[in-house]
Design an enzyme around this catalytic site. Structure first.
Site, PDB file in Angstrom:
ATOM      1  N   HIS A   1       0.843  -1.191   0.000  1.00  0.00           N
ATOM      2  CA  HIS A   1       0.000   0.000   0.000  1.00  0.00           C
ATOM      3  C   HIS A   1       0.876   1.238   0.000  1.00  0.00           C
ATOM      4  O   HIS A   1       1.932   1.263   0.629  1.00  0.00           O
ATOM      5  CB  HIS A   1      -0.932   0.002   1.221  1.00  0.00           C
ATOM      6  CG  HIS A   1      -2.049   0.998   1.118  1.00  0.00           C
ATOM      7  ND1 HIS A   1      -1.894   2.326   1.455  1.00  0.00           N
ATOM      8  CD2 HIS A   1      -3.338   0.854   0.707  1.00  0.00           C
ATOM      9  CE1 HIS A   1      -3.036   2.957   1.255  1.00  0.00           C
ATOM     10  NE2 HIS A   1      -3.927   2.098   0.805  1.00  0.00           N
ATOM     11  N   ASP A  17      -7.835  -3.816  -1.268  1.00  0.00           N
ATOM     12  CA  ASP A  17      -8.296  -3.950  -2.649  1.00  0.00           C
ATOM     13  C   ASP A  17      -8.280  -5.408  -3.101  1.00  0.00           C
ATOM     14  O   ASP A  17      -9.149  -5.841  -3.861  1.00  0.00           O
ATOM     15  CB  ASP A  17      -7.415  -3.112  -3.586  1.00  0.00           C
ATOM     16  CG  ASP A  17      -7.487  -1.627  -3.268  1.00  0.00           C
ATOM     17  OD1 ASP A  17      -8.603  -1.120  -3.134  1.00  0.00           O
ATOM     18  OD2 ASP A  17      -6.424  -0.997  -3.143  1.00  0.00           O
TER      19      ASP A  17
END
Length: 421
Positions: free
Chosen positions: A306, A363
């Protein structure tokens, strides 16, 4: 004694105050930099620039902390509803039972969309991306609700928030129904916010629809986990558009467009597209793990690591468990989901990924759950937008009530000097 930072430039020593947040974060207040020195700062992507002070969301990427108004994200996802979280983000506190009932009733009252919006919807081809449809329809709401919001009026502000919270899930579901060629569903005011959205999304005209409890629980958590995430690209867009005193709907429409990008809200769609590509190539996950580790190979393993979190994404810990529950309870057999499970297992046990803290992120898991629910890949970012809506509203409201100045970044000009014809 007030802490200050000193800048030495051109024989001068100029001091700038330090600002400290409630969690100990520190920033150099450079509002007077240009006035005192003629200099500006250059920070592409604003990675080191604080654009505002905010009391909404706290994020510590190094420690993997995410809190809404002081509440840990895990506790919220486990104990309250999405509508309660929306109230918390927008108004600052979790609602009382009376406040929650009123908000739900007011949303039910506004859960109709002008029939002429359908005319706009019909003008889109089935091939249109639902995010483009959603952005356009949200912007179109301005035409049907032309009065601007008096931000100094609590009543006006509340009405605008309720209106958008009520109509947005309808527009999201219509975007899906449009691309699938299905008749449009209307709100069912006997249901909760999340249950109503699921019914509008999935109900077929020839049958009744009752949402499975595990679907509603998973959807509730997904929306909560995406509700806000500090000053990301789309949120910054909402604030900077709103800083011109553009209305709430116009600002949210701009945020939707920013979210659409594959480096932002489109990441969960990119995960499924990557899994599809691996399947088409034969499904050898070890081959693609090796490609991801090869510096000379352009292949990227989507859904791992991330930009902000340097540890495990705290949202991913919550949603991983939800993904396991949904896949187990629904008993879905899908080669794409099997590939995802293999990638997850291999990455969590591969020193290359572990050492670099390239863990599966929110995600990765959200795309898997949406696919298991039967939501088309191109709708994933719309689902993200629905979850992010209260965060956008909260940020817009905070910016307007704080009387923030219009956003106006500077630049370093690198073009031609003066030229003559």
């Amino acid at each position: 004694m007030e802490e200050k930072v000193q800048l030495s430039y051109n024989g001068q020593h100029i001091e700038f105050p330090l600002v400290e947040g409630s969690q100990g974060e520190k920033a150099i207040d450079i509002q007077s930099l240009r006035a005192q020195t003629g200099l500006i700062t250059l920070d592409p992507g604003y990675k080191n620039t604080g654009s505002c002070s905010s009391a909404i969301t706290f994020l510590d990427g190094e420690k993997g902390i995410l809190r809404y108004r002081g509440y840990d994200i895990a506790a919220l996802a486990e104990k309250v509803s999405f509508l309660e979280v929306a109230f918390l983000l927008i108004f600052g506190e979790l609602p009382t039972e009376e406040q929650l009932t009123k908000l739900q009733d007011d949303i039910h009252h506004e859960s109709l969309v002008d029939e002429d919006i359908k005319t706009i919807l019909k003008s889109f081809p089935k091939s249109a991306h639902p995010m483009g449809v959603l952005s356009s329809l949200t912007s179109a709401l301005i035409s049907f609700n032309p009065s601007s919001v008096d931000v100094d009026s609590d009543e006006d502000m509340y009405k605008a928030i309720v209106l958008l919270m009520a109509k947005f899930p309808i527009l999201c579901s219509w975007a899906q129904r449009k691309i699938k060629g299905l008749p449009l569903n209307y709100a069912d005011t006997s249901l909760s916010y999340t249950e109503n959205f699921a019914k509008m999304m999935f109900r077929m005209p020839q049958q009744e629809y009752t949402a499975k409890p595990e679907i509603i629980r998973a959807l509730n958590k997904l929306l909560i986990l995406h509700a806000d995430h500090e000053q990301n690209c789309s949120t910054s867009t909402v604030r900077i558009v709103g800083s011109s005193h553009a209305g709430l709907f116009a600002s949210i429409s701009a945020g939707i467009s920013a979210l659409w990008g594959p480096l932002h809200g489109g990441a969960n769609q990119a995960v499924i597209e990557m899994l599809e590509a691996i399947k088409e190539d034969g499904g050898d996950t070890e081959k693609f793990m090796a490609k991801a580790k090869d510096k000379n190979d352009p292949f990227r393993l989507m859904g791992f690591g991330h930009r902000v979190y340097k540890n495990f994404d705290p949202r991913a810990k919550i949603i991983k468990q939800t993904a396991d529950e949904v896949l187990g309870q629904l008993g879905i057999e899908d080669p794409i989901l099997d590939i995802a499970k293999k990638l997850e297992k291999q990455a969590l046990n591969d020193p290359y990924f572990v050492d670099r803290k390239l863990y599966p992120n929110v995600d990765f898991y959200s795309g898997i759950i949406y696919r298991a629910m039967g939501i088309p890949t191109e709708m994933f970012t719309v689902m993200f937008a629905l979850g992010r809506l209260p965060g956008w509203i909260a940020q817009w409201r905070e910016m307007r009530l704080g009387k923030e100045p219009i956003g106006r970044p500077r630049q370093i000009y690198t073009g031609h000097t003066e030229r003559f014809i």
